[in-house]
Scaffold this motif. Structure first.
Motif, short mmCIF file in Angstrom:
data_model
loop_
_atom_site.label_atom_id
_atom_site.label_comp_id
_atom_site.label_asym_id
_atom_site.label_seq_id
_atom_site.Cartn_x
_atom_site.Cartn_y
_atom_site.Cartn_z
N ILE A 129 111.73 -68.25 14.56
CA ILE A 129 111.42 -67.84 13.48
C ILE A 129 110.34 -68.72 12.40
O ILE A 129 110.92 -69.81 12.26
CB ILE A 129 111.92 -67.38 12.09
N VAL A 130 108.92 -69.40 12.45
CA VAL A 130 107.88 -69.77 12.05
C VAL A 130 108.74 -70.23 10.65
O VAL A 130 108.53 -71.56 10.11
CB VAL A 130 106.92 -69.42 11.92
N GLN A 131 108.84 -69.34 9.40
CA GLN A 131 108.29 -69.70 7.96
C GLN A 131 109.01 -68.12 7.44
O GLN A 131 108.52 -66.90 8.46
CB GLN A 131 107.09 -69.59 7.81
N ILE A 132 109.48 -68.28 6.47
CA ILE A 132 110.25 -67.67 5.88
C ILE A 132 109.17 -67.45 4.59
O ILE A 132 109.86 -68.41 3.69
CB ILE A 132 111.31 -67.36 5.86
N ASP A 133 109.02 -66.44 3.61
CA ASP A 133 107.78 -66.81 2.59
C ASP A 133 108.65 -66.40 1.37
O ASP A 133 109.47 -64.53 1.28
CB ASP A 133 106.26 -66.51 2.56
N ARG A 134 110.03 -66.14 0.44
CA ARG A 134 110.66 -65.17 -0.23
C ARG A 134 109.24 -64.81 -1.02
O ARG A 134 109.41 -63.67 -1.70
CB ARG A 134 111.50 -66.40 -1.30
N LEU A 135 108.20 -65.17 -2.09
CA LEU A 135 106.99 -65.35 -2.68
C LEU A 135 106.71 -64.98 -2.59
O LEU A 135 106.22 -63.12 -3.22
CB LEU A 135 106.77 -65.72 -3.48
N ALA A 136 106.28 -64.49 -1.46
CA ALA A 136 105.16 -63.40 -0.45
C ALA A 136 105.90 -62.11 -0.01
O ALA A 136 105.46 -61.23 0.59
CB ALA A 136 104.34 -64.15 0.59
N ARG A 137 106.68 -62.61 0.16
CA ARG A 137 108.25 -61.54 1.41
C ARG A 137 107.30 -61.52 2.75
O ARG A 137 107.33 -60.19 3.10
CB ARG A 137 108.07 -60.05 0.39
N THR A 138 107.26 -61.88 2.96
CA THR A 138 106.92 -62.51 4.25
C THR A 138 107.38 -62.70 4.87
O THR A 138 108.42 -64.17 4.82
CB THR A 138 105.64 -62.77 4.47
N ALA A 139 107.35 -62.80 6.53
CA ALA A 139 108.00 -64.01 7.83
C ALA A 139 107.04 -63.63 8.71
O ALA A 139 106.03 -62.66 8.96
CB ALA A 139 109.49 -63.08 8.45
N THR A 140 106.38 -64.84 9.20
CA THR A 140 105.65 -65.60 10.35
C THR A 140 106.46 -65.75 11.32
O THR A 140 107.60 -66.53 11.44
CB THR A 140 104.85 -66.41 10.05
N VAL A 141 107.03 -65.39 12.23
CA VAL A 141 107.43 -65.30 13.47
C VAL A 141 107.13 -65.33 15.36
O VAL A 141 105.51 -64.86 15.17
CB VAL A 141 108.49 -64.67 13.66
N GLN A 142 108.02 -66.30 16.02
CA GLN A 142 107.04 -65.84 17.09
C GLN A 142 107.53 -64.40 17.86
O GLN A 142 108.42 -64.03 17.23
CB GLN A 142 107.21 -67.35 18.58
N CYS A 143 106.88 -63.81 18.78
CA CYS A 143 107.00 -62.82 19.64
C CYS A 143 108.27 -62.66 20.72
O CYS A 143 108.68 -61.54 20.30
CB CYS A 143 105.37 -62.11 20.48
N GLY A 144 108.73 -64.47 20.91
CA GLY A 144 109.69 -63.27 21.42
C GLY A 144 111.18 -63.11 19.71
O GLY A 144 112.20 -63.48 20.68
N VAL A 145 111.23 -63.44 19.56
CA VAL A 145 112.25 -62.94 17.85
C VAL A 145 112.53 -61.69 17.65
O VAL A 145 111.92 -61.12 17.80
CB VAL A 145 111.90 -63.51 16.53
N ARG A 146 113.82 -61.65 18.45
CA ARG A 146 114.35 -60.22 17.79
C ARG A 146 114.46 -59.39 16.85
O ARG A 146 114.43 -60.40 15.89
CB ARG A 146 115.89 -60.38 18.25
N ASN A 147 114.05 -58.54 16.52
CA ASN A 147 114.10 -57.53 15.64
C ASN A 147 115.25 -57.83 14.51
O ASN A 147 114.66 -58.03 13.63
CB ASN A 147 113.72 -56.29 16.36
N LEU A 148 116.31 -57.75 14.95
CA LEU A 148 117.55 -57.68 14.12
C LEU A 148 117.56 -58.86 13.89
O LEU A 148 118.13 -59.80 11.97
CB LEU A 148 118.08 -57.16 14.99
#
Length: 516
Positions: A129-148
């Motif tokens: 998981i590269v980054q979670i932006d609380r204010l923008a409500r986004t998550a940047t993740v690598q493709c192999g990160v599980r959905n859950l």
């Protein structure tokens, strides 16, 4: 003493065996030579443990969740960073070697089935998981990160990732992008497409490319909807930025029982017609509820011909009002039993049954084939009744679970793959479901993709001109067509043969096939 003469039939069989063995041996030799060439090209690009080609190492990659169809890959590459992905793609492109990208292998249409002379590009190590932006409500993740895993990481911030396919504990976001996956809450919160802002990846030539952006809009053509659902045919996804949704204050679920499948189907349409968009609206028939109840003991009504799970979420006031409105509609449609979850534990119990429909089916049958088509909501009862007739026609059982709110069907055909005749009848059964869905105004797929499973049924839905347009898009990204080749878009020759087969067997269900 003279040896006895060899009977002519035995001699003919021997000669036939020899003539068949020669091409087979030649093909094996060519495959071995090609394998050696590919390994030599990739070995300098990857760590030794990240390149597999011995049979015992490649067998785990021979299929995805559609286990009825298997193929050993020539080579398996397991890159650990984007530079290695680019290098592998460039090397394969130079050698004109097919490449099939693979995530967790949970797909159900054979989209990740290997190419016999190609490289399977496993992206399982891209799990950060590269980054979670609380204010923008986004998550940047690598493709192999599980959905859950995205929702688990965002939970402390009061956020979660809304699309929730039943395989979310194992499936990866890269695979979700490839198939445009949904889930039980997609009616209100949308599919993967509606929850993804940006996709980063690589073309077949190894060139970095991005689709969409973290902004509200992106310059130029909006190609994000094209890449989402493209089944790995246009680019290899390595990183994804997704939207995060605030967790609702409250959620409650209604379990509604019906003594007739048509009443249940009509109730689905009535809920939507009343202007209600439930957080989830699922339907299961009697065989499915029996299989699930024996597995997870969710409290389902085993006497019902069908049950609906209708969920509301939001503020306590919103939920109370919406639950009352849905209860009124369901009661007016002839529900024989209505039960509202008392607390969060019971709500999760209701959903645990629906989420475990596939493994529950696996407990009662050696194998199952999960179909995936979409029809207008008003035809839910019609397709269930049609499937009941098909059970008799093909002498196989079928359990049904639907994303009823958006008409996405998941019939699970039960069979034994060790019996070739059962497998054949299962294939015919599945094609019949898909093509009947098209006849009812639907489509051959919803969220599982086409892969190899639905290639022939695509001939029924799309004309030669439409399929050529699809090939044109494919060629724009992949001129040599070496990225996940032989999937999704059927050739004219295949469709011609499929049409002839229908004519020969008297199975011509749609006038469109006459053009073949």
């Amino acid at each position: 003493m003279n040896a006895p003469a060899t009977p002519p039939a035995v001699m003919a069989a021997h000669l036939a065996t020899e003539s068949a063995a020669a091409p087979a041996a030649l093909a094996a030799a060519e495959r071995a030579a090609r394998q050696q060439q590919v390994v030599a090209a990739l070995a300098p690009l990857l760590p030794a443990h990240a390149l597999l080609w011995h049979k015992e190492d490649t067998v785990p990659y021979e299929c995805d969740g559609l286990t009825a169809y298997r193929q050993l890959p020539l080579v398996v590459a397991l890159p650990e960073n984007e530079a290695q992905v680019a290098a592998v793609l460039k090397a394969c492109h130079a050698l004109a070697v097919p490449v099939v990208a693979r995530g967790a292998g949970t797909g159900l249409s054979g989209g990740a089935m290997p190419n016999a002379l190609g490289v399977t590009l496993s992206l399982a190590k891209f799990n950060k998981i590269v980054q979670i932006d609380r204010l923008a409500r986004t998550a940047t993740v690598q493709c192999g990160v599980r959905n859950l895993a995205i929702s688990e990481a965002a939970a402390p911030l009061g956020l979660y990732y809304a699309p929730d396919p039943s395989s979310q504990i194992a499936c990866t976001i890269g695979g979700n992008v490839a198939e445009n996956s949904g889930g039980v809450h997609c009616l209100k919160y949308g599919l993967t497409l509606h929850n993804v802002l940006r996709v980063r990846g690589y073309t077949v030539e190894g060139e970095a490319v991005e689709f969409g952006s973290e902004a509200l809009d992106t310059p130029g053509l909006d190609l994000l909807p094209l890449i989402v659902g493209s089944e790995g045919m246009l680019a290899v996804t390595t990183e994804v930025t997704v939207k995060l949704t605030p967790k609702p204050q409250l959620a409650r679920c209604i379990m509604a029982s019906f003594d007739d499948v048509r009443k249940a189907g009509d109730a689905v349409a009535a809920v939507i017609a009343a202007g209600i968009i439930p957080a989830g609206l699922e339907m299961m028939d009697k065989p499915m509820t029996a299989a699930v109840e024996d597995f997870v003991h969710a409290g389902y009504d085993l006497k019902a011909a069908a049950i609906l799970l209708c969920e509301s979420d939001g503020t306590p006031e919103e939920v109370a009002e919406e639950i009352d409105r849905m209860l009124e509609v369901l009661s007016g449609c002839g529900a024989t039993r209505l039960e509202v979850s008392r607390d969060e534990a019971q709500r999760l119990k209701f959903w645990s049954g629906r989420k475990n429909a596939f493994p529950a089916s696996g407990r009662i049958s050696p194998d199952y084939m999960c179909m995936d088509s979409t029809i207008p909501r008003k035809r839910l009862a019609d397709i269930l009744l049609a499937i009941a007739e098909m059970e008799i026609k093909y002498d196989l059982k079928c359990c049904n679970v639907f994303h009823a709110g958006d008409g996405n069907l998941h019939p699970l055909i039960l069979f034994d793959a060790n019996d070739p005749d059962q497998l054949h009848r299962c294939e015919l059964f599945g094609a019949d479901i898909l093509e009947t869905s098209v006849a009812m105004g639907g489509t051959v797929t919803g969220e599982h993709g086409v892969g190899v499973e639905k290639l022939s049924s695509m001939c029924v839905q799309f004309s030669p001109h439409e399929r050529e347009q699809m090939f044109a898009v494919k060629r724009a990204f992949d001129p040599a067509q070496t990225l996940n080749p032989g999937k999704v878009i059927p050739t004219l020759q295949r469709c011609a043969e499929y049409g002839k087969m229908h004519v020969r067997k008297g199975l011509l269900p749609f006038p469109e096939l006459e053009r073949f």
